[in-house]
Design a protein around this motif. Sequence first.
Motif, PDB file in Angstrom:
ATOM      1  N   GLU A   1      29.826   6.950   8.514  1.00 41.26           N
ATOM      2  CA  GLU A   1      29.719   6.782   7.351  1.00 41.26           C
ATOM      3  C   GLU A   1      30.701   8.286   6.017  1.00 41.26           C
ATOM      4  O   GLU A   1      31.699   7.483   5.374  1.00 41.26           O
ATOM      5  N   ILE A   2      30.439   9.171   6.622  1.00 43.06           N
ATOM      6  CA  ILE A   2      31.868   9.965   5.836  1.00 43.06           C
ATOM      7  C   ILE A   2      33.353   9.693   6.122  1.00 43.06           C
ATOM      8  O   ILE A   2      33.708  10.001   5.371  1.00 43.06           O
ATOM      9  N   LEU A   3      34.004   9.050   7.099  1.00 39.57           N
ATOM     10  CA  LEU A   3      34.797   8.993   6.998  1.00 39.57           C
ATOM     11  C   LEU A   3      34.743   6.513   5.970  1.00 39.57           C
ATOM     12  O   LEU A   3      35.556   6.742   5.878  1.00 39.57           O
ATOM     13  N   ASN A   4      33.974   6.628   5.945  1.00 39.05           N
ATOM     14  CA  ASN A   4      33.324   5.651   5.348  1.00 39.05           C
ATOM     15  C   ASN A   4      34.586   4.648   5.611  1.00 39.05           C
ATOM     16  O   ASN A   4      35.304   3.267   4.957  1.00 39.05           O
ATOM     17  N   MET A   5      34.361   4.259   7.000  1.00 44.33           N
ATOM     18  CA  MET A   5      34.747   3.209   7.320  1.00 44.33           C
ATOM     19  C   MET A   5      33.334   2.048   8.325  1.00 44.33           C
ATOM     20  O   MET A   5      32.341   2.647   8.228  1.00 44.33           O
ATOM     21  N   LYS A   6      33.682   1.321   8.913  1.00 40.54           N
ATOM     22  CA  LYS A   6      32.876   0.328  10.263  1.00 40.54           C
ATOM     23  C   LYS A   6      33.479   1.065  10.966  1.00 40.54           C
ATOM     24  O   LYS A   6      34.134   1.294  11.444  1.00 40.54           O
ATOM     25  N   LYS A   7      32.152   0.810  12.227  1.00 39.77           N
ATOM     26  CA  LYS A   7      32.479   1.373  13.185  1.00 39.77           C
ATOM     27  C   LYS A   7      33.494   0.657  14.216  1.00 39.77           C
ATOM     28  O   LYS A   7      34.447   1.495  14.736  1.00 39.77           O
ATOM     29  N   SER A   8      34.279  -0.753  13.701  1.00 34.63           N
ATOM     30  CA  SER A   8      34.786  -1.292  14.338  1.00 34.63           C
ATOM     31  C   SER A   8      35.873  -0.577  14.251  1.00 34.63           C
ATOM     32  O   SER A   8      37.172  -1.031  14.718  1.00 34.63           O
ATOM     33  N   GLU A   9      36.303   0.363  13.376  1.00 33.14           N
ATOM     34  CA  GLU A   9      37.353   0.329  12.851  1.00 33.14           C
ATOM     35  C   GLU A   9      37.020   1.947  13.346  1.00 33.14           C
ATOM     36  O   GLU A   9      39.658   2.775  12.713  1.00 33.14           O
ATOM     37  N   VAL A  10      36.830   2.662  13.539  1.00 32.08           N
ATOM     38  CA  VAL A  10      37.252   3.922  14.663  1.00 32.08           C
ATOM     39  C   VAL A  10      36.817   4.017  15.964  1.00 32.08           C
ATOM     40  O   VAL A  10      36.390   2.906  16.567  1.00 32.08           O
ATOM     41  N   LEU A  11      37.994   5.446  16.337  1.00 32.15           N
ATOM     42  CA  LEU A  11      37.668   5.400  17.473  1.00 32.15           C
ATOM     43  C   LEU A  11      36.963   7.026  18.470  1.00 32.15           C
ATOM     44  O   LEU A  11      37.323   7.987  17.105  1.00 32.15           O
ATOM     45  N   MET A  12      36.544   6.639  18.573  1.00 26.02           N
ATOM     46  CA  MET A  12      35.665   8.123  19.596  1.00 26.02           C
ATOM     47  C   MET A  12      36.782   8.529  20.271  1.00 26.02           C
ATOM     48  O   MET A  12      37.166   7.541  21.573  1.00 26.02           O
ATOM     49  N   VAL A  13      36.868   9.680  20.553  1.00 31.20           N
ATOM     50  CA  VAL A  13      37.970  10.317  22.021  1.00 31.20           C
ATOM     51  C   VAL A  13      37.810  11.913  22.445  1.00 31.20           C
ATOM     52  O   VAL A  13      36.999  12.651  21.598  1.00 31.20           O
ATOM     53  N   GLY A  14      37.351  12.008  23.557  1.00 31.33           N
ATOM     54  CA  GLY A  14      36.412  12.771  24.162  1.00 31.33           C
ATOM     55  C   GLY A  14      37.196  12.984  25.868  1.00 31.33           C
ATOM     56  O   GLY A  14      37.297  12.052  27.005  1.00 31.33           O
ATOM     57  N   ASP A  15      36.469  14.122  26.324  1.00 30.94           N
ATOM     58  CA  ASP A  15      36.564  13.995  28.200  1.00 30.94           C
ATOM     59  C   ASP A  15      35.418  14.239  28.725  1.00 30.94           C
ATOM     60  O   ASP A  15      35.246  14.313  29.633  1.00 30.94           O
ATOM     61  N   ASN A  16      34.546  13.955  28.044  1.00 27.98           N
ATOM     62  CA  ASN A  16      33.424  14.395  28.181  1.00 27.98           C
ATOM     63  C   ASN A  16      32.419  12.542  28.583  1.00 27.98           C
ATOM     64  O   ASN A  16      32.073  12.297  27.235  1.00 27.98           O
ATOM     65  N   TYR A  17      32.287  11.963  29.556  1.00 28.53           N
ATOM     66  CA  TYR A  17      31.432  10.700  29.518  1.00 28.53           C
ATOM     67  C   TYR A  17      29.892  10.340  29.061  1.00 28.53           C
ATOM     68  O   TYR A  17      29.770   9.491  27.926  1.00 28.53           O
ATOM     69  N   THR A  18      29.376  11.911  29.413  1.00 25.58           N
ATOM     70  CA  THR A  18      27.898  11.708  29.012  1.00 25.58           C
ATOM     71  C   THR A  18      27.640  12.289  27.748  1.00 25.58           C
ATOM     72  O   THR A  18      26.593  11.988  27.236  1.00 25.58           O
ATOM     73  N   THR A  19      28.326  12.676  27.371  1.00 25.05           N
ATOM     74  CA  THR A  19      28.018  13.290  25.479  1.00 25.05           C
ATOM     75  C   THR A  19      29.339  11.960  24.520  1.00 25.05           C
ATOM     76  O   THR A  19      28.813  11.718  23.921  1.00 25.05           O
ATOM     77  N   ASP A  20      30.121  12.318  25.131  1.00 23.05           N
ATOM     78  CA  ASP A  20      31.197  11.625  23.672  1.00 23.05           C
ATOM     79  C   ASP A  20      31.799  10.137  24.182  1.00 23.05           C
ATOM     80  O   ASP A  20      31.360   9.138  22.635  1.00 23.05           O
ATOM     81  N   ILE A  21      31.802   9.804  25.834  1.00 25.32           N
ATOM     82  CA  ILE A  21      31.565   8.235  25.820  1.00 25.32           C
ATOM     83  C   ILE A  21      30.561   7.622  25.614  1.00 25.32           C
ATOM     84  O   ILE A  21      30.465   6.755  24.906  1.00 25.32           O
ATOM     85  N   LEU A  22      29.345   8.220  26.047  1.00 24.27           N
ATOM     86  CA  LEU A  22      27.902   7.345  25.778  1.00 24.27           C
ATOM     87  C   LEU A  22      27.684   7.430  24.444  1.00 24.27           C
ATOM     88  O   LEU A  22      27.132   6.489  23.958  1.00 24.27           O
ATOM     89  N   ALA A  23      28.376   8.649  23.276  1.00 27.29           N
ATOM     90  CA  ALA A  23      28.030   8.151  22.013  1.00 27.29           C
ATOM     91  C   ALA A  23      28.690   7.013  21.230  1.00 27.29           C
ATOM     92  O   ALA A  23      28.547   6.789  20.447  1.00 27.29           O
ATOM     93  N   GLY A  24      30.227   6.709  22.378  1.00 24.01           N
ATOM     94  CA  GLY A  24      30.841   5.204  21.721  1.00 24.01           C
ATOM     95  C   GLY A  24      30.043   3.870  22.472  1.00 24.01           C
ATOM     96  O   GLY A  24      29.594   3.377  21.342  1.00 24.01           O
ATOM     97  N   ILE A  25      29.464   4.120  23.495  1.00 23.90           N
ATOM     98  CA  ILE A  25      29.450   2.660  23.790  1.00 23.90           C
ATOM     99  C   ILE A  25      27.803   2.276  23.771  1.00 23.90           C
ATOM    100  O   ILE A  25      27.333   1.563  22.831  1.00 23.90           O
TER     101      ILE A  25
END
Length: 256
Positions: A191-215
């Motif tokens: 919402e802060i980026l003022n975008m749709k989820k399909s327009e955003v990429l989550m980047v991180g090193d931790n599968y259980t937090t960063d990547i699952l946040a995306g998935i």
Amino acid sequence: MYKGYLIDLDGTIYRGSEPIPAGRRFVEQLQARQIPFLFLTNNTTKTPETVANRLTNEFSIHVDPETVYTATLATIDYMNDAAKGKKVFVIGEPGLIDPILAAGYVWDAENPDYVVVGLDTDVTYEKFVTATLAIQKGATFIGTNPDKNIPTERGLLPGAGSVIAMVEASTQQKAIYIGKPEAIIMDKAVEILNMKKSEVLMVGDNYTTDILAGINNGIDSLLVLSGFTQKEDIPTLPVPPTYLVDSLDEWSFNEV
């Protein structure tokens, strides 16, 4: 391909006090291309100003505090949206307590509207007692983030999730979790980026937090093997990330 990026910090941009040069170059590419981004962190012990100053002074990454969205800010946004009241009791450190009070919330240990629990390295039994009694009286129970451990040079130490688990056990209530991989922080960040989820990429090193946040929240993810999750872990991951790289230098930006 992506109009905005959500980026983890520790393990992605730096490791503890050690810089990750590819992380700095990744941010500089975003800045050069004028692609909006937010650093997304579960750390509630540091304010966005402190994080931005550290990035500048220790890692030569020059960003404004507005590019840092913490679990503390997401907690405040959640309480503002819920509009239950302005009385609060917090187990946490100044990086959590001070911004909450600055946002107009009033300390009340007896009858708070919210009990917020995060990492507190000076936590005491009496703080647990106060939180437990307040929740039993009907206060909304908020946990800043589910991280059970924090990696340090000493090993894996208890994280916010471990502190929250104590209150969950004493109240027999489940906390409302705010930070990654939960929907609350992810929805607010998009919402802060003022975008749709399909327009955003989550980047991180931790599968259980960063990547699952995306998935878990319908956002594409980029797992970089520079921190928590290791290459040998990849075959056992239940759902793979959208993209996988050894270094952020491998990421190919497409023109927006």
